[in-house]
Design a protein around this motif. Structure first.
Motif, short mmCIF file in Angstrom:
data_model
loop_
_atom_site.label_atom_id
_atom_site.label_comp_id
_atom_site.label_asym_id
_atom_site.label_seq_id
_atom_site.Cartn_x
_atom_site.Cartn_y
_atom_site.Cartn_z
N PRO A 69 0.90 -1.23 -0.22
CA PRO A 69 -0.14 0.40 0.46
C PRO A 69 0.31 1.31 0.24
CG PRO A 69 0.37 -0.76 1.85
CD PRO A 69 0.95 -1.62 1.93
N PRO A 70 0.46 2.53 -0.24
CA PRO A 70 1.57 3.67 -0.07
C PRO A 70 1.29 4.09 0.96
CG PRO A 70 -0.86 3.71 -1.19
CD PRO A 70 -1.01 2.16 -0.84
N LYS A 71 2.44 4.77 1.42
CA LYS A 71 2.88 5.11 2.88
C LYS A 71 1.98 5.37 3.63
CE LYS A 71 6.38 7.15 5.41
NZ LYS A 71 7.58 8.39 5.54
N VAL A 72 1.19 6.36 3.36
CA VAL A 72 0.22 7.02 4.01
C VAL A 72 -0.69 5.45 4.58
CG1 VAL A 72 -1.36 8.00 2.38
CG2 VAL A 72 -1.67 8.78 4.77
N VAL A 73 -1.03 4.80 4.17
CA VAL A 73 -1.95 3.87 4.59
C VAL A 73 -1.31 2.63 5.13
CG1 VAL A 73 -3.40 1.52 3.84
CG2 VAL A 73 -3.03 3.54 2.18
N SER A 74 -0.57 2.78 5.67
CA SER A 74 0.70 2.25 6.27
C SER A 74 0.49 2.16 7.75
CB SER A 74 1.48 1.55 5.94
OG SER A 74 2.02 1.00 5.00
N THR A 106 -3.65 -3.82 6.09
CA THR A 106 -3.70 -3.27 4.86
C THR A 106 -3.54 -4.68 3.95
OG1 THR A 106 -1.33 -4.26 4.95
CG2 THR A 106 -0.97 -1.77 5.62
N LEU A 107 -4.09 -5.48 4.10
CA LEU A 107 -4.25 -7.39 3.32
C LEU A 107 -5.65 -6.65 3.36
CD1 LEU A 107 -2.84 -8.82 1.70
CD2 LEU A 107 -3.67 -10.50 4.15
N GLU A 108 -6.53 -6.69 3.78
CA GLU A 108 -7.71 -6.41 3.60
C GLU A 108 -7.91 -4.66 3.16
OE1 GLU A 108 -12.06 -7.71 5.37
OE2 GLU A 108 -10.45 -7.49 6.87
N MET A 129 -16.83 2.27 9.89
CA MET A 129 -15.38 2.79 9.25
C MET A 129 -14.43 2.57 10.00
SD MET A 129 -15.28 6.32 8.06
CE MET A 129 -14.68 7.67 9.71
N PHE A 130 -14.25 2.37 10.88
CA PHE A 130 -13.85 2.37 13.09
C PHE A 130 -12.72 3.96 12.32
CE2 PHE A 130 -9.96 0.74 15.08
CZ PHE A 130 -10.04 0.53 15.59
N THR A 131 -11.23 3.55 11.57
CA THR A 131 -10.20 4.31 11.25
C THR A 131 -10.52 5.13 10.40
OG1 THR A 131 -8.95 2.99 12.13
CG2 THR A 131 -8.84 3.88 14.11
N GLY A 132 -10.97 3.78 9.48
CA GLY A 132 -10.71 5.04 7.96
C GLY A 132 -9.75 3.79 6.99
N THR A 133 -9.11 3.11 7.41
CA THR A 133 -8.64 2.32 6.71
C THR A 133 -8.58 1.46 5.60
OG1 THR A 133 -8.64 -0.30 8.15
CG2 THR A 133 -6.85 1.39 9.21
N THR A 134 -9.58 0.78 5.59
CA THR A 134 -10.50 0.76 4.24
C THR A 134 -10.94 1.43 3.84
OG1 THR A 134 -12.51 -0.42 5.74
CG2 THR A 134 -10.99 -2.29 5.08
N SER A 135 -11.17 2.57 4.53
CA SER A 135 -11.80 3.95 3.43
C SER A 135 -11.08 4.18 2.77
CB SER A 135 -12.74 4.69 4.63
OG SER A 135 -13.47 4.21 5.30
N LEU A 136 -9.64 4.68 3.70
CA LEU A 136 -8.54 5.34 2.38
C LEU A 136 -7.74 4.38 1.67
CD1 LEU A 136 -6.20 7.67 1.82
CD2 LEU A 136 -5.48 6.24 3.71
N ALA A 137 -7.96 2.76 1.66
CA ALA A 137 -7.93 1.64 0.22
C ALA A 137 -8.29 1.66 -0.19
CB ALA A 137 -7.54 0.28 1.08
N MET A 138 -10.13 1.84 -0.01
CA MET A 138 -11.15 1.69 -1.15
C MET A 138 -11.57 3.10 -1.94
SD MET A 138 -14.38 -0.67 0.09
CE MET A 138 -14.50 0.81 1.69
N ALA A 139 -11.05 4.00 -1.41
CA ALA A 139 -10.86 5.42 -2.05
C ALA A 139 -9.89 5.65 -3.46
CB ALA A 139 -10.50 6.22 -1.41
N GLU A 140 -8.59 4.56 -2.89
CA GLU A 140 -7.55 4.95 -4.32
C GLU A 140 -8.14 4.84 -4.88
OE1 GLU A 140 -3.50 2.99 -2.90
OE2 GLU A 140 -4.17 2.43 -0.89
N ALA A 141 -8.93 3.54 -5.37
CA ALA A 141 -9.10 2.70 -6.91
C ALA A 141 -10.38 3.64 -6.89
CB ALA A 141 -10.14 1.33 -6.42
N LEU A 142 -11.13 4.66 -6.60
CA LEU A 142 -12.15 5.60 -7.36
C LEU A 142 -11.74 6.51 -8.88
CD1 LEU A 142 -14.14 6.50 -3.78
CD2 LEU A 142 -15.04 4.84 -5.77
N PRO A 143 -12.32 7.08 -9.65
CA PRO A 143 -12.21 7.93 -10.47
C PRO A 143 -12.38 9.30 -9.38
CG PRO A 143 -14.11 7.74 -10.36
CD PRO A 143 -13.41 7.09 -9.84
N GLN A 144 -12.05 10.47 -9.74
CA GLN A 144 -11.25 12.51 -9.26
C GLN A 144 -12.95 12.42 -9.25
OE1 GLN A 144 -9.16 14.75 -11.27
NE2 GLN A 144 -6.92 13.71 -11.02
#
Length: 450
Positions: A69-74, A106-108, A129-144
Motif C-alpha cells: 500500500p502507499p505509505k500513508v495507508v500503512s 493493509t492486506l484486507e 468505518m472504524f479509523t478509515g483504513t479500508t475507506s482510504l484503501a478503497m478510495a484509492e481506486a475511485l476516479p476523481q
C-alpha cells in the motif's frame, strides 16, 4: 484445483480421491490427522509443527506476495494499532470502548481496493468505518469524481482519520456520515442514492437488519457488489465448540438468510476472517432460480414479470446483456484516422479502454507510434499505420493492413467487415477528416473492399 471425491465438499476422512490435500487448510487438516495417528510424542510434535508452519505463515506470505500500500495507508494502520483506545474512551472521546483489533489492516485494504478497481465502482458505501483504513484503501481506486461514504456512529473516528485522508489527497472523495448506520442508510435510500459497491463491517449482531435495509432501500445498484466482512467469525459459524458466542450465531443466521434469498448470489471466500461476495441477480436469473428444481434458495413469488423475464429483453437485456455490457467492445477492432494527435488520439484511448484493438492511423508515423506506446502501457493492443487518408489508395492500404495485422482475414472476420464510420460487426472506423473529404472518397464504393 485437484478433483475432489465427488461430494459437495471434502470430508475429514477423505480429502481427495487421490489422497493428496490441495489447499493450505486441507494440508493442515491432513497433518493434524496424521499427528493423531502417531504413537510417539516426537512424531506428533513434528507433524503439529508442520501444520503450525503452514497456518502461521499464510498471512505473512499473503502480505509479501501482495502489492504494497502507499505509505500513508500503512501509517494509518500503525496509528490505529498504537492508539490508546481505553484512554480515549475514558476521556469521553468515544461513545463506546473501541479495540485496536477492529483495524482491518493493509492486506484486507488491498483486497478491497482490488474489488473497487475491477468492478469499476464509482460510488461506494462502507457500513462501519472504524479509523478509515479500508475507506482510504478503497478510495484509492475511485476516479476523481468518485465518492465513498463511510458510516460510523463515532464522531471521533472521522476526526482521527481526517488528517490521513488529507495527506493521501483523497479527502474530497471520502464523505463520512456520522450517526446510527440504520438511520443513515434509510436517509440515503430516501435520497435515491445507490452504490456500485457496499462494504459491510459493522456490528455483527445487526448484519441481518443491515442487509434488509440495503435491499429494501435499493442501496445496491444493479450489477453492484455487496462485500461482507467476518462471515466466518473465527470459524465459530461452523465449529462453535462449547463457547457461547451471540455474534457468531448472528453471522451464521445472516449467512443462511443471504443464501436463501433468491434475489442474490453469494460466494464465501476464506480470506482473513471470511469475506462474502454478494451480487444481486438479474431478473432472468431470479426467474430461473424460482423455477429451478436445484435451487438452494426459497422460490421467488410467482409474477408475470418473473415468469416472462427470460424472454423479455427489456427485463433480461438484449441477448442477456446489460446496457453497460453492450458498451463493451472487447473483441472488436477500431481503425482511427488522425489518431496520432488531438481528438483522434482521444478516440484511440477511449475505444482501447472499452476493449478494442486499435489501428492508429496518422500521416506522422512517429506520432502514431507514440500513441501505440501509450496504449500499450494501458494493456491495449495497438499497431501504428502511416497513411494520408485524403488518398484512396492509402485508405485501402490501411484497411487491409488492419485486417492482416489483427488476423481478421485468417479468422474470417474480414468477410463481415463494412468500412463505414460506425460500429459494425468487426471494425469501427473513426474518420478524423472533413465531410468533403469523405464525399471525395465515394465511401459507398469502399463498403466491400475486395
Amino acid at each position: 484445483m485437484c478433483p475432489t471425491n465427488g461430494t459437495d465438499s471434502p470430508n475429514v476422512a477423505d480429502i481427495h480421491a487421490t489422497g493428496q490435500p490441495d489447499t493450505p487448510i486441507e494440508v493442515i487438516t491432513d497433518l493434524m490427522q496424521k499427528a493423531l495417528q502417531q504413537s510417539s510424542l516426537e512424531g506428533q510434535k513434528q507433524l503439529v509443527q508442520q501444520a503450525l508452519d503452514v497456518a502461521g505463515g499464510l498471512d505473512a506470505y499473503l502480505e509479501k506476495a501482495t502489492s504494497p500500500p502507499p505509505k500513508v495507508v500503512s501509517e494509518l494502520v500503525q496509528a490505529s494499532l498504537k492508539h490508546d483506545w481505553t484512554a480515549a474512551h475514558k476521556q469521553g472521546k468515544t461513545i463506546y470502548l473501541q479495540k485496536k483489533e477492529c483495524c482491518a489492516g493493509t492486506l484486507e485494504g488491498r483486497f478491497l481496493k482490488m474489488l473497487v478497481a475491477i468492478t469499476g465502482a464509482k460510488h461506494v458505501l462502507e457500513v462501519g468505518m472504524f479509523t478509515g483504513t479500508t475507506s482510504l484503501a478503497m478510495a484509492e481506486a475511485l476516479p476523481q469524481d468518485g465518492t465513498l461514504i463511510p458510516l460510523d456512529i463515532e464522531p471521533y473516528m472521522a476526526e482521527f482519520a481526517a488528517p490521513f485522508f488529507q495527506r493521501a489527497g483523497l479527502a474530497d472523495r471520502i464523505k463520512p456520515m456520522i450517526g446510527p448506520a440504520q438511520e443513515s442508510m434509510v436517509k440515503l435510500g430516501q435520497q435515491g442514492t445507490s452504490f456500485d459497491l457496499i462494504f459491510l463491517d459493522a456490528n455483527k449482531d445487526d448484519y441481518a437488519s443491515y442487509y434488509q435495509t440495503i435491499m429494501e432501500q435499493h442501496l445496491l445498484a444493479p450489477g453492484g457488489l455487496l462485500v461482507v466482512d467476518n462471515s466466518l467469525m473465527k470459524g465459530r459459524v461452523y465449529a462453535p465448540g462449547n463457547v457461547p458466542d451471540s455474534s457468531a450465531d448472528a453471522v451464521r443466521s445472516f449467512n443462511e438468510m443471504v443464501l436463501q434469498d433468491p434475489r442474490v448470489e453469494v460466494v464465501v471466500v476464506p480470506f482473513r476472517d471470511g469475506v462474502s461476495l454478494v451480487r444481486r441477480r438479474p431478473a432472468a436469473e431470479v426467474a430461473a432460480a424460482a423455477t429451478s428444481n436445484g435451487t438452494r434458495g426459497a422460490a421467488a413469488p410467482a409474477s408475470s414479470s418473473s415468469s416472462n423475464a427470460a424472454s423479455d429483453s427489456v427485463l433480461s437485456g438484449f441477448k442477456g446483456n446489460t446496457v453497460l455490457q453492450r458498451f463493451k467492445l472487447t473483441g472488436k477492432t477500431a481503425l482511427i484516422t488522425g489518431a496520432g494527435q488531438g481528438i483522434g488520439r482521444a478516440w484511440a484511448h477511449a475505444l482501447g479502454e472499452a476493449g478494442c484493438a486499435i489501428a492508429v492511423v496518422d500521416m506522422d508515423l512517429q506520432k502514431a507510434q507514440q500513441v501505440c506506446h501509450e496504449l500499450d502501457c494501458k494493456g491495449v493492443k495497438a499497431v501504428p499505420i502511416q497513411a494520408d487518408v485524403s488518398k484512396k489508395a492509402d485508405c485501402e492500404r490501411c484497411v487491409w493492413s488492419t485486417n492482416i495485422r489483427f488476423s481478421l482475414i485468417a479468422s474470417g472476420m474480414a468477410e463481415k467487415t463494412c468500412i463505414l464510420p460506425l460500429i459494425n460487426n468487426d471494425i469501427l472506423v473513426i474518420l478524423g477528416i472533413s465531410q468533403s473529404t469523405v464525399t471525395r472518397w465515394r465511401l459507398n464504393s469502399l463498403a466491400g473492399v475486395p
